[in-house]
Scaffold this active site. Sequence first.
Site, PDB file in Angstrom:
ATOM      1  N   SER A 159       0.861  -1.189   0.000  1.00  0.00           N
ATOM      2  CA  SER A 159       0.000   0.000   0.000  1.00  0.00           C
ATOM      3  C   SER A 159       0.894   1.234   0.000  1.00  0.00           C
ATOM      4  O   SER A 159       2.060   1.161  -0.380  1.00  0.00           O
ATOM      5  CB  SER A 159      -0.926  -0.031   1.221  1.00  0.00           C
ATOM      6  OG  SER A 159      -1.931   0.954   1.108  1.00  0.00           O
ATOM      7  N   ASN A 160       0.363   2.376   0.382  1.00  0.00           N
ATOM      8  CA  ASN A 160       1.176   3.598   0.462  1.00  0.00           C
ATOM      9  C   ASN A 160       0.611   4.497   1.554  1.00  0.00           C
ATOM     10  O   ASN A 160      -0.387   4.160   2.198  1.00  0.00           O
ATOM     11  CB  ASN A 160       1.220   4.308  -0.902  1.00  0.00           C
ATOM     12  CG  ASN A 160      -0.164   4.700  -1.377  1.00  0.00           C
ATOM     13  OD1 ASN A 160      -0.808   5.546  -0.781  1.00  0.00           O
ATOM     14  ND2 ASN A 160      -0.639   4.052  -2.432  1.00  0.00           N
TER      15      ASN A 160
END
Length: 227
Positions: free
Chosen positions: A26-27
């Site tokens: 993810s980020n």
Amino acid sequence: MSLRDRKVIVTGGPTREWIDPVRYISNASSGKMGAALADAAHERSAETVFIHGPVDGSIIAGRPYRTVAVESTEDLLDAVMGELRGGAVLIMAAAPADYRPAERSGLKIKKKSDELRIDLVKNPDILKTVASRKAADPSLEGIFVVGFAAETHDVEAYALTKLKEKDLDMICLNDVAKEGAGFSTDTNIVVVFTRGGGRLDFPLMTKKELAAGILDKIEDELGTRNQ
Ligand code: PMT
């Protein structure tokens, strides 16, 4: 031109691509920029929908417009396509994962060797998919598409390339290497580039203030388009 008669679709937050039942890619997107844009859009538009990846509950709690939760980039693509209609304004402030694991393990991957390699495959590009759908489907006539560019170097060149390659009406460049800009902060610093070659620089400001400025610019551009 006012957004009063237009549907506004805002995306925000990260997407999540599972590796195994306990790990994902993810980020650091918090959804704050998207939520600020959806709040501002709700004040001006008859219909606002906020499509968001996995974000903290406070980002969507009590929002007076429709919110749609998604997880992966493919989910986000499906949700955006499902909401699009002719004349809509799409603002893509989400940070979708560009790659996903080629395979999702059904069982937790055990720690055996010193190195572990995970094969990744490219996710669909949502804005490029919108561009090709728009070109092929007359019912999507009149949509106005705004992208974001999160860059750390050669920022203007990359943003202008995305404006063209994704066939956008506007792109909001945030240089995420700058203090106070980009992911997870309450503030941002943005330069807007338009399809027609226009440029508008927003200095450091809150995401709420910036969202109002971006919507003012969208209304200006829609007004120019209709002259
Ligand atoms: O959520 P916050 O913490 O408030 O942070 C806000 C933000 C930094 C995430 C936001 O301002 C922002 O820059 N969003 C875009 C992040 C991003 O994915 O940038 P990009 O340069 O990789 O993508 C360019 C554009 O294509 C973006 O509009 C993105 O939504 C879109 N995209 C990206 C990948 C993909 N597979 N499909 C897409 O359509």
